[in-house]
Scaffold this motif. Structure first.
Motif, PDB file in Angstrom:
ATOM      1  N   ALA A 114      93.002 -15.024  79.676  1.00  0.00           N
ATOM      2  CA  ALA A 114      93.938 -14.116  80.350  1.00  0.00           C
ATOM      3  C   ALA A 114      94.644 -13.224  79.337  1.00  0.00           C
ATOM      4  CB  ALA A 114      94.951 -14.919  81.161  1.00  0.00           C
ATOM      5  N   MET A 115      95.026 -13.790  78.202  1.00  0.00           N
ATOM      6  CA  MET A 115      95.708 -12.993  77.180  1.00  0.00           C
ATOM      7  C   MET A 115      94.768 -11.980  76.546  1.00  0.00           C
ATOM      8  SD  MET A 115      98.787 -13.816  77.408  1.00  0.00           S
ATOM      9  CE  MET A 115      99.414 -12.878  76.046  1.00  0.00           C
ATOM     10  N   GLU A 116      93.519 -12.364  76.323  1.00  0.00           N
ATOM     11  CA  GLU A 116      92.549 -11.407  75.777  1.00  0.00           C
ATOM     12  C   GLU A 116      92.344 -10.243  76.744  1.00  0.00           C
ATOM     13  OE1 GLU A 116      89.083 -13.731  74.970  1.00  0.00           O
ATOM     14  OE2 GLU A 116      89.902 -14.555  73.100  1.00  0.00           O
ATOM     15  N   LYS A 117      92.251 -10.557  78.026  1.00  0.00           N
ATOM     16  CA  LYS A 117      92.102  -9.516  79.046  1.00  0.00           C
ATOM     17  C   LYS A 117      93.331  -8.606  79.056  1.00  0.00           C
ATOM     18  CE  LYS A 117      91.378  -8.953  84.016  1.00  0.00           C
ATOM     19  NZ  LYS A 117      91.240  -9.656  85.295  1.00  0.00           N
ATOM     20  N   TYR A 118      94.503  -9.190  78.970  1.00  0.00           N
ATOM     21  CA  TYR A 118      95.746  -8.419  78.962  1.00  0.00           C
ATOM     22  C   TYR A 118      95.795  -7.479  77.760  1.00  0.00           C
ATOM     23  CZ  TYR A 118     100.687  -7.415  78.263  1.00  0.00           C
ATOM     24  OH  TYR A 118     101.884  -6.780  78.041  1.00  0.00           O
ATOM     25  N   TYR A 119      95.523  -8.006  76.553  1.00  0.00           N
ATOM     26  CA  TYR A 119      95.573  -7.179  75.348  1.00  0.00           C
ATOM     27  C   TYR A 119      94.498  -6.090  75.365  1.00  0.00           C
ATOM     28  CZ  TYR A 119      99.002 -10.283  73.259  1.00  0.00           C
ATOM     29  OH  TYR A 119     100.138 -10.997  73.001  1.00  0.00           O
ATOM     30  N   ARG A 120      93.332  -6.410  75.900  1.00  0.00           N
ATOM     31  CA  ARG A 120      92.263  -5.413  76.001  1.00  0.00           C
ATOM     32  C   ARG A 120      92.709  -4.280  76.927  1.00  0.00           C
ATOM     33  NH1 ARG A 120      88.480  -8.874  76.367  1.00  0.00           N
ATOM     34  NH2 ARG A 120      88.578  -9.178  78.602  1.00  0.00           N
ATOM     35  N   LYS A 121      93.329  -4.634  78.055  1.00  0.00           N
ATOM     36  CA  LYS A 121      93.810  -3.635  79.005  1.00  0.00           C
ATOM     37  C   LYS A 121      94.901  -2.773  78.374  1.00  0.00           C
ATOM     38  CE  LYS A 121      95.666  -3.186  83.667  1.00  0.00           C
ATOM     39  NZ  LYS A 121      96.145  -3.892  84.852  1.00  0.00           N
ATOM     40  N   GLN A 122      95.809  -3.403  77.632  1.00  0.00           N
ATOM     41  CA  GLN A 122      96.871  -2.650  76.967  1.00  0.00           C
ATOM     42  C   GLN A 122      96.292  -1.680  75.943  1.00  0.00           C
ATOM     43  OE1 GLN A 122     100.255  -2.727  77.576  1.00  0.00           O
ATOM     44  NE2 GLN A 122      99.601  -3.901  79.346  1.00  0.00           N
ATOM     45  N   SER A 123      95.303  -2.134  75.209  1.00  0.00           N
ATOM     46  CA  SER A 123      94.674  -1.297  74.195  1.00  0.00           C
ATOM     47  C   SER A 123      93.969  -0.103  74.834  1.00  0.00           C
ATOM     48  CB  SER A 123      93.676  -2.128  73.382  1.00  0.00           C
ATOM     49  OG  SER A 123      93.005  -1.329  72.464  1.00  0.00           O
ATOM     50  N   GLU A 124      93.245  -0.357  75.923  1.00  0.00           N
ATOM     51  CA  GLU A 124      92.542   0.726  76.615  1.00  0.00           C
ATOM     52  C   GLU A 124      93.531   1.720  77.208  1.00  0.00           C
ATOM     53  OE1 GLU A 124      90.107  -1.300  79.448  1.00  0.00           O
ATOM     54  OE2 GLU A 124      88.729  -2.055  77.920  1.00  0.00           O
ATOM     55  N   SER A 125      94.636   1.235  77.709  1.00  0.00           N
ATOM     56  CA  SER A 125      95.656   2.103  78.290  1.00  0.00           C
ATOM     57  C   SER A 125      96.249   3.009  77.222  1.00  0.00           C
ATOM     58  CB  SER A 125      96.757   1.256  78.925  1.00  0.00           C
ATOM     59  OG  SER A 125      97.791   2.083  79.398  1.00  0.00           O
ATOM     60  N   LYS A 126      96.519   2.467  76.044  1.00  0.00           N
ATOM     61  CA  LYS A 126      97.064   3.278  74.954  1.00  0.00           C
ATOM     62  C   LYS A 126      96.058   4.320  74.506  1.00  0.00           C
ATOM     63  CE  LYS A 126     100.356  -0.039  73.182  1.00  0.00           C
ATOM     64  NZ  LYS A 126     100.738  -0.900  72.074  1.00  0.00           N
ATOM     65  N   LYS A 127      94.778   3.930  74.416  1.00  0.00           N
ATOM     66  CA  LYS A 127      93.736   4.879  74.019  1.00  0.00           C
ATOM     67  C   LYS A 127      93.637   5.993  75.046  1.00  0.00           C
ATOM     68  CE  LYS A 127      90.819   1.637  71.499  1.00  0.00           C
ATOM     69  NZ  LYS A 127      89.549   0.902  71.522  1.00  0.00           N
ATOM     70  N   HIS A 128      93.707   5.644  76.326  1.00  0.00           N
ATOM     71  CA  HIS A 128      93.631   6.633  77.400  1.00  0.00           C
ATOM     72  C   HIS A 128      94.817   7.585  77.321  1.00  0.00           C
ATOM     73  CE1 HIS A 128      92.849   8.415  81.293  1.00  0.00           C
ATOM     74  NE2 HIS A 128      94.098   8.129  81.652  1.00  0.00           N
ATOM     75  N   ASP A 129      96.012   7.043  77.113  1.00  0.00           N
ATOM     76  CA  ASP A 129      97.203   7.879  77.015  1.00  0.00           C
ATOM     77  C   ASP A 129      97.092   8.832  75.831  1.00  0.00           C
ATOM     78  OD1 ASP A 129      98.199   6.561  79.199  1.00  0.00           O
ATOM     79  OD2 ASP A 129      99.619   5.323  78.062  1.00  0.00           O
ATOM     80  N   LEU A 130      96.616   8.336  74.694  1.00  0.00           N
ATOM     81  CA  LEU A 130      96.479   9.191  73.514  1.00  0.00           C
ATOM     82  C   LEU A 130      95.444  10.287  73.746  1.00  0.00           C
ATOM     83  CD1 LEU A 130      96.641   6.600  70.603  1.00  0.00           C
ATOM     84  CD2 LEU A 130      98.347   8.308  71.214  1.00  0.00           C
ATOM     85  N   SER A 131      94.324   9.942  74.393  1.00  0.00           N
ATOM     86  CA  SER A 131      93.301  10.958  74.632  1.00  0.00           C
ATOM     87  C   SER A 131      93.805  12.016  75.597  1.00  0.00           C
ATOM     88  CB  SER A 131      92.006  10.326  75.141  1.00  0.00           C
ATOM     89  OG  SER A 131      92.196   9.781  76.430  1.00  0.00           O
ATOM     90  N   GLU A 132      94.620  11.628  76.576  1.00  0.00           N
ATOM     91  CA  GLU A 132      95.197  12.602  77.504  1.00  0.00           C
ATOM     92  C   GLU A 132      96.139  13.544  76.767  1.00  0.00           C
ATOM     93  OE1 GLU A 132      94.615  13.295  80.759  1.00  0.00           O
ATOM     94  OE2 GLU A 132      92.935  11.925  80.529  1.00  0.00           O
ATOM     95  N   ILE A 133      96.936  13.021  75.861  1.00  0.00           N
ATOM     96  CA  ILE A 133      97.851  13.858  75.080  1.00  0.00           C
ATOM     97  C   ILE A 133      97.059  14.818  74.205  1.00  0.00           C
ATOM     98  CG2 ILE A 133      99.546  13.809  73.202  1.00  0.00           C
ATOM     99  CD1 ILE A 133     100.581  11.171  74.447  1.00  0.00           C
TER     100      ILE A 133
END
Length: 119
Positions: free
Chosen positions: A55-74
């Motif tokens: 569950a924690m690996e899934k959570y951290y993976r999701k957080q990482s992908e979200s940050k990458k997505h936010d950065l690419s949008e910027i």
């Protein structure tokens, strides 16, 4: 021993088991369990530990992908702004102008205002 000290008067006992006594009782019961009984609880703990880790690996993976997505949008937004494709209405990212007092004509400020002409 600190536990033998007299209790402060504002602390009332609730008549229940203290945390220390509870921990001792649990420890004693654990020691009395047979190896077979302990194995059952250890297996349950192992299963839950594995579930938690996944569950924690899934959570951290999701957080990482979200940050990458936010950065690419910027980055996309900034790229379009540089190309002139989008005007930036958000002034929060633009620096505020700095007023330097050396550009102010202090003599002009100190002059009295001319009286308004009546019509």
């Amino acid at each position: 021993v600190p536990s033998e000290k007299k209790r402060r008067p504002h602390r009332k006992t609730h008549g229940k088991v203290s945390f220390r006594e509870l921990a001792q009782m649990v420890g004693q019961r654990w020691k009395r369990l047979s190896n077979e009984q302990r194995k059952h609880y250890q297996d349950l703990a192992d299963v839950d530990m594995k579930r938690h880790k996944e569950a924690m690996e899934k959570y951290y993976r999701k957080q990482s992908e979200s940050k990458k997505h936010d950065l690419s949008e910027i980055e996309k937004q900034e790229g379009l702004e540089k190309q002139g494709g989008i005007e930036d209405d958000d002034n929060s990212r633009k620096p505020t102008p700095v007023i330097n007092s050396s550009f102010i004509d202090h003599e002009e400020i100190e002059k009295p205002l001319s009286p308004a002409k009546s019509v």
